[in-house]
Scaffold this motif. Structure first.
Motif, mmCIF file in Angstrom:
data_model
loop_
_atom_site.group_PDB
_atom_site.id
_atom_site.type_symbol
_atom_site.label_atom_id
_atom_site.label_comp_id
_atom_site.label_asym_id
_atom_site.label_seq_id
_atom_site.Cartn_x
_atom_site.Cartn_y
_atom_site.Cartn_z
ATOM 1 N N SER A 11 7.932 -6.981 74.281
ATOM 2 C CA SER A 11 8.137 -7.483 75.638
ATOM 3 C C SER A 11 9.037 -8.714 75.642
ATOM 4 O O SER A 11 9.804 -8.931 76.590
ATOM 5 C CB SER A 11 6.793 -7.794 76.301
ATOM 6 N N THR A 66 12.482 -7.527 75.551
ATOM 7 C CA THR A 66 12.825 -7.044 76.892
ATOM 8 C C THR A 66 13.245 -8.194 77.796
ATOM 9 O O THR A 66 14.226 -8.097 78.528
ATOM 10 C CB THR A 66 11.630 -6.285 77.505
ATOM 11 N N CYS A 97 14.754 -0.747 76.827
ATOM 12 C CA CYS A 97 13.723 -1.726 76.463
ATOM 13 C C CYS A 97 12.510 -1.639 77.379
ATOM 14 O O CYS A 97 11.355 -1.676 76.913
ATOM 15 C CB CYS A 97 14.310 -3.138 76.506
ATOM 16 N N VAL A 98 12.758 -1.535 78.672
ATOM 17 C CA VAL A 98 11.648 -1.454 79.621
ATOM 18 C C VAL A 98 10.858 -0.166 79.412
ATOM 19 O O VAL A 98 9.614 -0.171 79.408
ATOM 20 C CB VAL A 98 12.165 -1.555 81.067
ATOM 21 N N THR A 104 8.721 -0.485 76.367
ATOM 22 C CA THR A 104 7.598 -1.393 76.621
ATOM 23 C C THR A 104 6.537 -0.727 77.484
ATOM 24 O O THR A 104 5.330 -0.809 77.197
ATOM 25 C CB THR A 104 8.096 -2.670 77.314
ATOM 26 N N SER A 148 8.761 -8.821 83.555
ATOM 27 C CA SER A 148 8.797 -8.735 82.087
ATOM 28 C C SER A 148 8.273 -10.020 81.453
ATOM 29 O O SER A 148 7.582 -9.987 80.428
ATOM 30 C CB SER A 148 10.220 -8.437 81.612
#
Length: 312
Positions: free
Chosen positions: A159, A162, A220-221, A224, A283
């Motif tokens: 995270s 991110t 990335c999101v 995650t 985030s």
């Protein structure tokens, strides 16, 4: 509890300030008021045309500054954690510096570096208000009281990456806005009818890098979100910001496309600016909570530690 609610209010007001600041950029009203700190030598000039956006931005900033000052003093009085008190003072210093940068932007006729610094410092200040809102909450003090399983170091690291990627994307977005490259590539999802456009100009390169950044943020999101859903879906403290992050990113991607399709419509473009801040806040909240959960023993581990300390 009162300071937590006031911190939430300050963070919410800062989000509104980012939206209003986006309106100034989207409408090209940055020099609608040519003097600073007054406006045409007045505190309240006639709010017409671009003055409405530019001076409205100044008034909103003044309100956020006042809220931040009250929050910093309140935290200093009631908060026992020195690092939280330091964050409160830091937020106050940053908003003062932000106001100075805003004034220099006007007095020096929108110099690129100062304008970019003003835009990026706004996001940094917003992050500070989000951190204060999270760490002053009752769940933070309780270690969240998780119902899910233990949180290892992988989720905080993922995270955190991110957050860094999202912030990098916001930097690219700010560069794109302030260099006038928002429509350097006029079509979407392709770029001049191709996957990779001819990178023959600086504006096209900046715009394309922003699109590549959007893909990096999506990866990335998604990684995650899938991690949380796979291992911590029963942990509401982690699940809520995760779902918010996923939803905000989907909206943000649609707004990015709509910005091109509407030829940078004012409200759409401004919503896209604010949406980026929303993704960053979600985030960051997830990162803070995941880090807190990883540092806090799971209920099973806590009971086992207590059992070992009790003599047989």
């Amino acid at each position: 509890m009162g300071v937590h609610r006031f911190a939430l209010l300050t963070a919410g007001a800062t989000f509104v300030l980012i939206f209003v600041g986006g309106l100034v950029t989207s409408t090209g009203s940055g020099l609608a008021v040519p003097d600073w700190p007054l406006a045409f030598g007045q505190v309240f000039p006639p709010m017409v045309g671009g003055v409405l956006y530019e001076h409205g931005h100044r008034l909103t900033a003044a309100l956020v500054g006042l809220l931040t000052a009250v929050l910093a003093v309140w935290i200093w009085v009631v908060e026992r954690r020195a690092w939280v008190r330091g964050l409160g003072v830091g937020a106050l210093l940053v908003i003062l510096l932000q106001g100075l940068l805003g004034g220099l932007t006007v007095l020096y006729l929108l110099p690129m570096r100062v304008s970019l610094a003003h835009a990026l410092l706004a996001q940094i200040f917003f992050c500070l208000t989000v951190v204060l809102a999270v760490v002053t909450g009752p769940e933070w003090a309780r270690g969240a009281g998780r119902s899910g399983g233990p949180v290892g170091p992988e989720l905080p690291v993922l995270s955190s990456v991110t957050v860094v990627v999202v912030f990098g994307q916001l930097i690219l977005g700010a560069v794109m806005r302030h260099t006038g490259a928002g429509l350097a590539i006029p079509d979407f999802p392709l770029a001049f009818g191709r996957l990779i456009p001819p990178l023959e100009s600086e504006a096209v390169l900046i715009h394309f890098l922003h699109r590549v950044g959007a893909v990096a943020v999506l990866v990335c999101v998604a990684w995650t979100v899938l991690r949380v859903l796979a291992r911590h879906r029963r942990d509401a403290w982690l699940l809520r910001p995760t779902l918010a992050l996923a939803g905000l990113l989907l909206v943000q991607l649609f707004l990015g496309a709509l910005t091109i399709w509407t030829q940078r419509g004012v409200l759409v473009t401004t919503a896209h600016v604010a949406g980026g801040a929303g993704v960053l806040a979600a985030s960051l909240t997830l990162t803070l909570r995941a880090s807190r959960s990883a540092a806090w023993p799971s209920p099973v581990a806590a009971r086992e530690a207590v059992r070992k300390q009790v003599p047989a």
